[in-house]
Motif scaffolding. Sequence first.
Motif, PDB file in Angstrom:
ATOM      1  N   ASN A   8       6.814 -33.470 -16.759  1.00 43.01           N
ATOM      2  CA  ASN A   8       6.829 -32.106 -16.672  1.00 43.01           C
ATOM      3  C   ASN A   8       5.507 -31.590 -16.112  1.00 43.01           C
ATOM      4  OD1 ASN A   8       9.199 -31.173 -18.277  1.00 43.01           O
ATOM      5  ND2 ASN A   8       7.975 -31.484 -20.165  1.00 43.01           N
ATOM      6  N   ALA A   9       4.380 -32.404 -16.324  1.00 41.67           N
ATOM      7  CA  ALA A   9       3.097 -32.163 -15.576  1.00 41.67           C
ATOM      8  C   ALA A   9       3.590 -32.367 -13.710  1.00 41.67           C
ATOM      9  CB  ALA A   9       2.047 -33.193 -15.981  1.00 41.67           C
ATOM     10  N   ILE A  10       4.068 -33.313 -13.580  1.00 39.46           N
ATOM     11  CA  ILE A  10       4.701 -33.529 -12.143  1.00 39.46           C
ATOM     12  C   ILE A  10       5.265 -32.395 -11.713  1.00 39.46           C
ATOM     13  CG2 ILE A  10       5.575 -34.972 -10.459  1.00 39.46           C
ATOM     14  CD1 ILE A  10       4.884 -37.253 -12.054  1.00 39.46           C
ATOM     15  N   LYS A  11       6.304 -31.985 -12.358  1.00 35.94           N
ATOM     16  CA  LYS A  11       7.302 -30.969 -12.006  1.00 35.94           C
ATOM     17  C   LYS A  11       6.709 -29.520 -11.814  1.00 35.94           C
ATOM     18  CE  LYS A  11      11.487 -28.427 -13.367  1.00 35.94           C
ATOM     19  NZ  LYS A  11      12.361 -28.254 -14.516  1.00 35.94           N
ATOM     20  N   SER A  12       5.467 -29.386 -12.672  1.00 33.38           N
ATOM     21  CA  SER A  12       4.595 -28.065 -12.575  1.00 33.38           C
ATOM     22  C   SER A  12       3.806 -28.092 -11.410  1.00 33.38           C
ATOM     23  CB  SER A  12       3.881 -27.808 -13.740  1.00 33.38           C
ATOM     24  OG  SER A  12       4.760 -27.742 -15.067  1.00 33.38           O
ATOM     25  N   ALA A  13       3.230 -29.392 -11.017  1.00 30.91           N
ATOM     26  CA  ALA A  13       2.291 -29.481  -9.781  1.00 30.91           C
ATOM     27  C   ALA A  13       3.231 -29.262  -8.470  1.00 30.91           C
ATOM     28  CB  ALA A  13       1.671 -30.949  -9.893  1.00 30.91           C
ATOM     29  N   ILE A  14       4.531 -29.804  -8.486  1.00 28.56           N
ATOM     30  CA  ILE A  14       5.318 -29.636  -7.500  1.00 28.56           C
ATOM     31  C   ILE A  14       5.770 -28.002  -7.083  1.00 28.56           C
ATOM     32  CG2 ILE A  14       7.749 -30.278  -6.495  1.00 28.56           C
ATOM     33  CD1 ILE A  14       7.240 -33.049  -7.721  1.00 28.56           C
ATOM     34  N   GLN A  15       5.920 -27.520  -8.331  1.00 23.66           N
ATOM     35  CA  GLN A  15       6.478 -26.050  -8.111  1.00 23.66           C
ATOM     36  C   GLN A  15       5.419 -25.227  -7.522  1.00 23.66           C
ATOM     37  OE1 GLN A  15       7.656 -25.164 -12.111  1.00 23.66           O
ATOM     38  NE2 GLN A  15       9.669 -25.465 -11.791  1.00 23.66           N
ATOM     39  N   ILE A  16       4.026 -25.635  -7.855  1.00 25.44           N
ATOM     40  CA  ILE A  16       2.971 -25.059  -7.395  1.00 25.44           C
ATOM     41  C   ILE A  16       2.898 -25.290  -5.835  1.00 25.44           C
ATOM     42  CG2 ILE A  16       0.336 -24.736  -7.581  1.00 25.44           C
ATOM     43  CD1 ILE A  16       0.504 -25.247 -10.595  1.00 25.44           C
ATOM     44  N   SER A  17       3.132 -26.590  -5.558  1.00 31.80           N
ATOM     45  CA  SER A  17       2.969 -26.927  -4.320  1.00 31.80           C
ATOM     46  C   SER A  17       3.891 -26.325  -3.248  1.00 31.80           C
ATOM     47  CB  SER A  17       3.111 -28.471  -4.039  1.00 31.80           C
ATOM     48  OG  SER A  17       3.199 -28.966  -2.846  1.00 31.80           O
ATOM     49  N   ILE A  18       5.237 -26.074  -3.896  1.00 26.99           N
ATOM     50  CA  ILE A  18       6.427 -25.419  -3.372  1.00 26.99           C
ATOM     51  C   ILE A  18       5.984 -24.036  -2.888  1.00 26.99           C
ATOM     52  CG2 ILE A  18       8.557 -24.705  -3.272  1.00 26.99           C
ATOM     53  CD1 ILE A  18       8.300 -27.661  -2.467  1.00 26.99           C
TER      54      ILE A  18
END
Length: 721
Positions: free
Chosen positions: A630-640
């Motif tokens: 979930n932490a990686i997913k959140s970071a990726i969404q911010i990145s996108i």
Amino acid sequence: LKEKQYFNAFMQAMEVGSCKNKVVQAIFIGPECVGKSSIMRVFTQQKFLKFSNPTQVMDISDKMVRAKVYQIKDCTTHNLDQIWSNNIHEVVQGCYESQIDSQNTSKLTHELTGKNLLIDDQYLIASVKSTTENQQIKGVASISFHTPIISSTNKVDNLYLQQRRNFFQYYYPLWRNNAVDDSQYAKIFDFGGNPIYYLTHQVFLSSNSIYILVFNVNQHIHDRVVTRDGHFRNYTYSQSMQEWLTSIISGNADQGKMIATINNDVVQYSLPIVILVASHGDYIKNKKEGIDRFIEFEQGLRSTMPQYTSNIYSSRLIFNCNPKDNSDTTLTERIQCSLRLHEIMKSFMQSLPFMRNPIPIRWYIMATILHMPIENNNNEQVSSFINRIRATRVHRIMTIQEIQSLAQDLGLCKSDEELIAMLSYLHDLGEIIFCSKADKYGIIVTDIKWLLHIFRTTINLRNYIAGDLETQSLYALAHITGKISEECIDHILAPYCLNKETERSIINLMEAYDILCSIKNDNDQDERQYFVPCLLLPDVETFDLSKYHVSETLYIGYKYGDIPYIPDRIFYCLLSTCLKEWNNTKVELYYQWAKFYLTSHRHYIIIKKEKSHIALQYCYQKLDNPEATNAIKSAIQISIHEYRPHDLVKEKLSLIINDRMPRFKGSTIRYFVRCHDCGELVLIRSFTESKENVIQCQCCYKIFECLSISDWDLDTEEYRE
């Protein structure tokens, strides 16, 4: 006296003389293994050679087909050097006859003095009245063009006159027994149909050529392409035809028109002209079946690519090139098909704007020096003069400054603007390669066959390269990864004994056409690598995504009515651009696929070509720990949301289309998603008010949930049309 008068006319023609262009390229194109080379041999030699190897990149047949009279019985061929000599003769003869009719002929004849110069300075000064404002090539150091006739000393004048005299004495013996020839000629080329050569073809394409598009009449347009050994490719004849037509036609910016009369019908066509012909006539039982199959394929082509219908002429010609069938009936049919194809080509050649352009005779002399071998004639001093120019000033690959300096020193070009026009003309004839984008100012290749061999060596490593087992394993790996080391590039070019400057120019040329792209390594001390798209084999399996979380697919492209197809060369150019943007070695490359790792964002971007669109996904590794996932997913969404890689890909693709496909410049690029019900691509332009991830298909009108909108952060006003 006649020789003096001819020299007088030659001097006048060198300054102001021009004649219509008389040569055009005729290029055989089409999918692999459809019989292009066989038809070309039947057409140019009136015979069929038994088994031949597949064409690699391109073959230059050295055949010149005469438009006025088709020598189908005596197999006469024509030499381009002689054609150019005849063109010069035509202009000089016109000047000569004008002088004979002129009242000043007697006076001018008396002014001729001396056996060495034949003509005095005062006449030359009077004869050269036109001056051209210097046009500098963009970025090229200023080298003023001028006519080096008037100078403060007689030394420069005499050198200039001696050069003119040497040129004249080379050509004059060739004219004495030749009548002026007003014929037009087609120079024949044959392009290899294997997809690995598509990127190299763009080096040789010209909107001023005539293309003969060949298909197998025994195959349907939506059948998968069949190789010589009977294997099926993972693409269809329709896709292959789209690749050819889009690559050829989309490069023509002005969408020029021409009027041609064929079979007494006056029809308007768009440039460039594509003549559709069929092969494998030996599989046809009767004439009606052949015509029906031809029409079926033709209609499939038109329905798939309606934008190009005005470029295509349907010949309804079906060649039987079966080497085992040499019956009298078959031989007669081949002759009839060849005669008919010749008549069609002749009609187009007579109407092409390119064939009506006035060409200064200075260009023909420059072309002869740059490319054609000079035969020794009776005047050894003259031959040594021309050969000395070639030996000391002409190289297989040259910079624009070297060509500029040569043209100025020989008085064969008056301005930078004329120089660019001359080089473009010779490029359109297939006599040189002129790439203005390569190197700092531009590169000219004068030996095309030499360049073709380098391309073949680069693409077909296993056939050309020998080495130890480690080297061989690197070459084998390159066909899987599409990447090759700088050491391997050096090994490939080693047999050509190039100096560092020439090798760098060759690499710059290939990079300008996206045949290869340098990859900057994470550690600058590591050896440089190159992405070589043509090494990627179409039958290699792509990467396994089973261990990754994968986003919904977002599609980038154009409405079908705007751009029907994105060629491989555009896709690989996009990959090269992305490589430069996300410059690291952590990229996996496959045929029409790529997976980039964005180090600072901890996820991959997947780019895939799907006919007329580019498909995008992002993915990240699956972990057993839900919190970490979930932490990686959140970071990726911010990145996108912040970095927006899809916007970058969209912008880069739009720039490439505008640059490489000028016919479609200005077309609006958009985002699409795929409908869950009908499978059609749906333009993202409206959302329902009840739920942000719900969209309505404009084809089947079904409403479906679309996760791509949230995955790629598209639920904003700027993405609503």
